[in-house]
Design a protein around this motif. Structure first.
Motif, mmCIF file in Angstrom:
data_model
loop_
_atom_site.group_PDB
_atom_site.id
_atom_site.type_symbol
_atom_site.label_atom_id
_atom_site.label_comp_id
_atom_site.label_asym_id
_atom_site.label_seq_id
_atom_site.Cartn_x
_atom_site.Cartn_y
_atom_site.Cartn_z
ATOM 1 N N ARG A 276 0.883 -1.178 0.000
ATOM 2 C CA ARG A 276 0.000 0.000 0.000
ATOM 3 C C ARG A 276 0.919 1.225 0.000
ATOM 4 O O ARG A 276 1.452 1.619 1.034
ATOM 5 N N PRO A 277 1.143 1.840 -1.165
ATOM 6 C CA PRO A 277 2.216 2.834 -1.279
ATOM 7 C C PRO A 277 2.019 4.087 -0.440
ATOM 8 O O PRO A 277 2.985 4.598 0.132
ATOM 9 N N ARG A 278 0.792 4.603 -0.349
ATOM 10 C CA ARG A 278 0.577 5.821 0.437
ATOM 11 C C ARG A 278 0.855 5.563 1.913
ATOM 12 O O ARG A 278 1.527 6.354 2.590
ATOM 13 N N LEU A 279 0.325 4.460 2.404
ATOM 14 C CA LEU A 279 0.527 4.106 3.808
ATOM 15 C C LEU A 279 2.007 3.885 4.097
ATOM 16 O O LEU A 279 2.536 4.323 5.122
ATOM 17 N N THR A 280 2.699 3.228 3.173
ATOM 18 C CA THR A 280 4.115 2.934 3.359
ATOM 19 C C THR A 280 4.945 4.208 3.385
ATOM 20 O O THR A 280 5.843 4.354 4.233
ATOM 21 N N ARG A 281 4.662 5.137 2.483
ATOM 22 C CA ARG A 281 5.419 6.390 2.468
ATOM 23 C C ARG A 281 5.238 7.157 3.771
ATOM 24 O O ARG A 281 6.211 7.681 4.333
ATOM 25 N N TRP A 282 3.995 7.211 4.244
ATOM 26 C CA TRP A 282 3.757 7.911 5.505
ATOM 27 C C TRP A 282 4.509 7.229 6.649
ATOM 28 O O TRP A 282 5.179 7.887 7.450
ATOM 29 N N PHE A 283 4.418 5.909 6.725
ATOM 30 C CA PHE A 283 5.064 5.184 7.815
ATOM 31 C C PHE A 283 6.574 5.370 7.782
ATOM 32 O O PHE A 283 7.195 5.640 8.824
ATOM 33 N N ASP A 284 7.180 5.243 6.619
ATOM 34 C CA ASP A 284 8.633 5.373 6.522
ATOM 35 C C ASP A 284 9.088 6.751 6.979
ATOM 36 O O ASP A 284 10.153 6.883 7.598
ATOM 37 N N SER A 285 8.305 7.774 6.680
ATOM 38 C CA SER A 285 8.637 9.116 7.141
ATOM 39 C C SER A 285 8.471 9.233 8.648
ATOM 40 O O SER A 285 9.351 9.769 9.348
ATOM 41 N N PHE A 286 7.363 8.719 9.172
ATOM 42 C CA PHE A 286 7.104 8.832 10.612
ATOM 43 C C PHE A 286 8.145 8.070 11.412
ATOM 44 O O PHE A 286 8.553 8.513 12.497
ATOM 45 N N GLU A 287 8.596 6.959 10.895
ATOM 46 C CA GLU A 287 9.535 6.130 11.650
ATOM 47 C C GLU A 287 10.881 6.809 11.856
ATOM 48 O O GLU A 287 11.669 6.387 12.708
ATOM 49 N N GLN A 288 11.147 7.873 11.099
ATOM 50 C CA GLN A 288 12.397 8.605 11.268
ATOM 51 C C GLN A 288 12.318 9.671 12.361
ATOM 52 O O GLN A 288 13.320 10.304 12.689
ATOM 53 N N ARG A 289 11.137 9.861 12.949
ATOM 54 C CA ARG A 289 11.014 10.846 14.010
ATOM 55 C C ARG A 289 11.894 10.455 15.200
ATOM 56 O O ARG A 289 12.044 9.262 15.512
ATOM 57 N N PRO A 290 12.475 11.426 15.890
ATOM 58 C CA PRO A 290 13.328 11.102 17.045
ATOM 59 C C PRO A 290 12.626 10.237 18.090
ATOM 60 O O PRO A 290 13.269 9.387 18.727
ATOM 61 N N SER A 291 11.321 10.426 18.279
ATOM 62 C CA SER A 291 10.594 9.639 19.271
ATOM 63 C C SER A 291 10.570 8.159 18.919
ATOM 64 O O SER A 291 10.584 7.307 19.814
ATOM 65 N N MET A 292 10.524 7.857 17.625
ATOM 66 C CA MET A 292 10.531 6.461 17.194
ATOM 67 C C MET A 292 11.946 5.885 17.247
ATOM 68 O O MET A 292 12.149 4.746 17.681
ATOM 69 N N VAL A 293 12.911 6.672 16.821
ATOM 70 C CA VAL A 293 14.303 6.222 16.851
ATOM 71 C C VAL A 293 14.745 5.927 18.282
ATOM 72 O O VAL A 293 15.512 4.984 18.535
ATOM 73 N N ALA A 294 14.226 6.699 19.243
ATOM 74 C CA ALA A 294 14.631 6.544 20.644
ATOM 75 C C ALA A 294 13.976 5.353 21.333
ATOM 76 O O ALA A 294 14.365 5.009 22.453
ATOM 77 N N THR A 295 12.999 4.703 20.673
ATOM 78 C CA THR A 295 12.233 3.634 21.331
ATOM 79 C C THR A 295 12.172 2.377 20.463
ATOM 80 O O THR A 295 11.085 1.887 20.150
ATOM 81 N N PRO A 296 13.304 1.828 20.058
ATOM 82 C CA PRO A 296 13.270 0.678 19.149
ATOM 83 C C PRO A 296 12.640 -0.552 19.799
ATOM 84 O O PRO A 296 12.723 -0.749 21.013
ATOM 85 N N LEU A 297 12.013 -1.369 18.977
ATOM 86 C CA LEU A 297 11.482 -2.645 19.425
ATOM 87 C C LEU A 297 12.604 -3.662 19.508
ATOM 88 O O LEU A 297 13.397 -3.801 18.571
ATOM 89 N N THR A 298 12.662 -4.385 20.613
ATOM 90 C CA THR A 298 13.692 -5.414 20.796
ATOM 91 C C THR A 298 13.138 -6.554 21.620
ATOM 92 O O THR A 298 12.236 -6.356 22.455
ATOM 93 N N GLY A 299 13.684 -7.755 21.396
ATOM 94 C CA GLY A 299 13.393 -8.875 22.278
ATOM 95 C C GLY A 299 12.292 -9.781 21.780
ATOM 96 O O GLY A 299 11.507 -9.445 20.890
ATOM 97 N N GLU A 300 12.245 -10.950 22.375
ATOM 98 C CA GLU A 300 11.243 -11.966 22.075
ATOM 99 C C GLU A 300 10.315 -12.138 23.253
ATOM 100 O O GLU A 300 10.710 -11.919 24.407
ATOM 101 N N THR A 301 9.080 -12.552 22.982
ATOM 102 C CA THR A 301 8.141 -12.847 24.050
ATOM 103 C C THR A 301 8.647 -14.028 24.870
ATOM 104 O O THR A 301 9.076 -15.033 24.319
ATOM 105 N N GLN A 302 8.593 -13.890 26.177
ATOM 106 C CA GLN A 302 9.038 -14.953 27.063
ATOM 107 C C GLN A 302 7.831 -15.504 27.813
ATOM 108 O O GLN A 302 7.227 -14.825 28.646
ATOM 109 N N ASP A 303 7.459 -16.729 27.501
ATOM 110 C CA ASP A 303 6.304 -17.389 28.140
ATOM 111 C C ASP A 303 6.750 -18.221 29.340
ATOM 112 O O ASP A 303 7.925 -18.516 29.486
#
Length: 204
Positions: free
Chosen positions: A177-204
């Motif tokens: 979905r090109p419009r959605l992808t372009r928006w997301f790729d831009s938003f993901e560069q915001r400092p707030s997103m860069v400062a909060t990366p996703l890491t780790g696996e679920t531990q059951d």
């Protein structure tokens, strides 16, 4: 304030991204807690009867839980432009988008159970297919109806953190979905997103 957090939770990340966007992150002590439906975390249960993060602990006040409520509380603590619009159609658009993003993440969690986490003999393919259809229908809806405001709001934060998590967990992709992808790729560069990366696996 103390934020009970989980580095691979889209909901916890939403709250922390929100805090960064309003300049509040430096007032938080962020403590990672592993939780899952099959793993009891007594420290989290002591503050939230649902046993889930995020949970916000406040001095001399009751804890707040659920990312929607935490973000609403955060928005009362600053003098900048509110990220939850206070009135009119901008408010309802932002809250509707937040709701869509929240349920999209919940549907992705359900699909992960059917794909990977549930013992194979207990998986239900028809339910997995239903989850996939809901996810793809939501992407299609976003592609044709989501026209983001120039100023970000709670809905955009919720959607960006959810889409990031969907990609992180290799769930059905939105990238055709090109419009959605372009928006997301831009938003993901915001400092707030860069400062909060996703890491780790679920531990059951």
């Amino acid at each position: 304030m103390i934020l009970y957090y989980q580095a691979h939770s889209p909901f916890a990340r939403k709250a922390l991204v929100f805090a960064h966007e309003i300049g509040l992150a430096d007032r938080l002590e962020v403590i990672h807690h592993e939780t899952s439906p099959t793993r009891r975390n007594d420290e989290v249960y002591a503050e939230n009867p649902l046993g889930k993060v995020p949970v916000l602990l406040r001095n001399d006040a009751e804890p707040i839980f659920d990312s929607d409520v935490i973000c609403a509380y955060f928005d009362t603590l600053h003098e900048r432009r509110k990220l939850i619009p206070e009135s009119g159609e901008p408010r309802w658009r932002a809250l509707r988008l937040q709701s869509v993003a929240q349920v999209l993440a919940q549907t992705g969690i359900g699909l992960r159970w059917e794909w990977d986490r549930r013992p194979e003999h207990l998986r239900y393919p028809a339910l997995a297919k239903g989850y996939e259809e809901k996810i793809k229908a939501t992407y299609d809806w976003l592609e044709t109806t989501f026209f983001p405001e120039e100023d970000i709001d709670i809905g955009q934060i919720a959607l960006a953190t959810t889409l990031s998590w969907m990609a992180f967990r290799a769930l059905p992709s939105f990238r055709d979905r090109p419009r959605l992808t372009r928006w997301f790729d831009s938003f993901e560069q915001r400092p707030s997103m860069v400062a909060t990366p996703l890491t780790g696996e679920t531990q059951d």
